[in-house]
Design an enzyme around this catalytic site. Structure first.
Site, mmCIF file in Angstrom:
data_model
loop_
_atom_site.group_PDB
_atom_site.id
_atom_site.type_symbol
_atom_site.label_atom_id
_atom_site.label_comp_id
_atom_site.label_asym_id
_atom_site.label_seq_id
_atom_site.Cartn_x
_atom_site.Cartn_y
_atom_site.Cartn_z
ATOM 1 N N ILE A 88 38.248 45.879 42.482
ATOM 2 C CA ILE A 88 39.520 45.277 42.900
ATOM 3 C C ILE A 88 39.812 44.148 41.925
ATOM 4 C CG2 ILE A 88 40.853 44.109 44.696
ATOM 5 C CD1 ILE A 88 39.064 45.253 46.805
ATOM 6 N N THR A 91 41.259 40.161 43.741
ATOM 7 C CA THR A 91 40.612 40.016 45.055
ATOM 8 C C THR A 91 41.215 38.877 45.875
ATOM 9 O OG1 THR A 91 38.543 40.934 44.225
ATOM 10 C CG2 THR A 91 38.376 39.571 46.185
HETATM 11 C C1 IPD Z 1 40.778 37.980 38.591
HETATM 12 C C2 IPD Z 1 42.217 38.382 38.390
HETATM 13 C C3 IPD Z 1 43.077 37.172 38.113
HETATM 14 C C4 IPD Z 1 42.568 36.372 36.953
HETATM 15 C C5 IPD Z 1 41.095 36.031 37.148
HETATM 16 C C6 IPD Z 1 40.278 37.295 37.385
HETATM 17 P P1 IPD Z 1 39.207 39.363 40.268
HETATM 18 O O1 IPD Z 1 39.953 39.104 38.837
HETATM 19 O O2 IPD Z 1 42.340 39.258 37.312
HETATM 20 O O3 IPD Z 1 44.406 37.528 37.813
HETATM 21 O O4 IPD Z 1 43.338 35.197 36.833
HETATM 22 O O5 IPD Z 1 40.599 35.317 36.064
HETATM 23 O O6 IPD Z 1 38.933 36.964 37.544
HETATM 24 O O7 IPD Z 1 38.204 38.274 40.446
HETATM 25 O O8 IPD Z 1 40.255 39.383 41.294
HETATM 26 O O9 IPD Z 1 38.570 40.695 40.021
HETATM 27 CA CA CA Z 2 39.044 41.119 37.825
HETATM 28 CA CA CA Z 3 37.272 42.180 40.909
#
Ligand code: IPD
Ligand code: CA
Ligand code: CA
Length: 272
Positions: A88, A91
Site C-alpha cells: 500500500i 498508508t
Molecule cells: C509514502 C507515500 C507518501 C510519501 C512517503 C512514502 P507509504 O509511502 O508514498 O506519499 O510522501 O514518503 O513513504 O509509507 O504510504 O508506503
Molecule cells: Ca510507499
Molecule cells: Ca507502503
C-alpha cells in the site's frame, strides 16, 4: 529485446489480488494501525496485502529475489532479477480513509526496471509499463505532458513528515513554486504522484525521503511515457538516493534549477 510480457501479466495479477484485500479492509473498516517509527504507519492490510502479492510472485518465479516494504530485502540497485513491492503506497491516506493509495509492483534486472505496475485502488486506475513498449493507463497508451512554460505547469510533491531536517528550505521552494506555477499538489502516494506525471496530469514532481519500493514501478511508467527522472543533482541515483525529480524535459530541468537554488549542495546530495 527480451520480452517481459509474462512478468507484466504476473505483476498485474499480483496487484489486482492485493487490491482485493485492500478493498475488503476498506469496506469492513476493521484493521489495527501500528507505528514503525515517527509518523510511519503500518496496518494489517499492508501486511496481508504484501503476503498475497509475494506468494503470487513466488509461485511463478521461485528463483527471483524480492525487496518489499514490510519484509525488506537487500538495499542496492538490483542486477539479478528482483521484484520491488509496496503493498500500500499511501498508508497514511488509507488509515484515515482518504481515498488515494495504490499497490506498486516492479521487476528490475541488470540495474534497470523492466516491468512496472501501479494500481490506484479507489478509482481502479491501472498504470502499466514494460521496457521499450510504452506506458498505459487501463490499456491505453499515455504520454507525458507537453507544457513547456513553467508558469502553466502543475507540480506534484510530498510534504516532509518524518525526516524534517530540510523543512525550512522545502518551504522556500514551495513559496517559489506558488509564485511561478499553476500550483502544487500533494496527493499522498508517491507511486500515484509519479503516474500522474506519466499521464500528463502533473508536469513535474519532486520529493525527498522516498524509498526504492515507492518509485521502482512508477519510474518505468514515466520513462516509457517519455518523461525524465533523476536525483536532485540530475544524476541517476534516484532508486536509493532518497531525492527524486521527474517531469517532461523542460519542467524536469526547471525543477532541477529550482532545487539547486533553494537547497544546499549537501542537502541535494543523493544518499549512497
Ligand atoms: C509514502 C507515500 C507518501 C510519501 C512517503 C512514502 P507509504 O509511502 O508514498 O506519499 O510522501 O514518503 O513513504 O509509507 O504510504 O508506503
Ligand atoms: Ca510507499
Ligand atoms: Ca507502503
Amino acid at each position: 529485446m527480451t520480452d517481459y510480457s509474462k512478468e507484466l501479466e504476473i505483476a498485474k495479477q499480483a496487484a489486482q489480488k492485493g487490491s482485493e484485500i485492500i478493498r475488503n479492509y476498506t469496506s469492513n473498516q476493521n484493521f489495527n494501525i501500528e507505528l514503525k517509527g515517527k509518523n510511519d504507519l503500518v496496518t494489517d492490510a499492508d501486511l496481508e496485502t504484501e503476503k498475497v502479492i509475494l506468494t503470487h510472485i513466488r509461485n511463478v518465479f521461485p528463483e527471483d529475489q524480492i525487496m518489499a516494504e514490510e519484509s525488506a530485502g537487500e538495499r542496492r540497485v538490483p542486477e539479478a532479477r528482483t521484484w520491488l513491492v509496496d503493498p500500500i503506497d499511501g498508508t497514511t491516506n488509507f488509515a484515515h480513509g482518504f481515498p488515494i493509495y495504490c499497490v506498486s509492483v516492479a521487476m528490475w534486472e541488470h540495474g534497470e526496471p523492466k516491468v512496472g505496475v501501479v494500481l490506484e485502488v479507489g478509482r481502479d486506475q491501472l498504470f502499466t509499463a514494460q521496457k521499450g513498449r510504452g506506458a498505459r493507463l487501463n490499456g491505453s497508451l499515455i504520454h507525458i505532458s507537453r507544457i513547456t512554460d513553467p508558469a502553466d505547469s502543475l507540480i506534484g510533491t510530498g510534504f516532509p513528515y518524518r525526516d524534517l531536517h530540510m523543512v525550512e528550505h522545502y518551504l522556500d521552494l514551495f513559496e517559489y513554486l506558488m509564485h511561478n506555477t499553476h500550483g502544487v499538489r500533494r496527493p499522498g502516494s508517491a507511486a500515484y504522484d509519479l503516474c500522474c506525471v506519466a499521464a500528463g496530469y502533473f508536469d513535474g514532481f519532486y520529493e525527498y525521503s522516498l524509498n526504492a519500493w515507492d518509485v521502482a514501478a512508477a519510474s518505468l511508467i514515466i520513462q516509457e511515457a517519455g518523461g525524465e527522472i533523476s536525483d536532485w543533482e540530475g544524476d541517476d541515483n534516484w532508486l536509493f538516493g532518497k531525492r527524486i525529480l521527474a517531469g517532461n524535459k523542460v519542467i524536469h530541468d526547471f525543477l532541477l534549477n529550482a532545487v539547486e537554488e533553494h537547497f544546499t549542495p549537501e542537502e541535494r546530495k543523493a544518499e549512497k
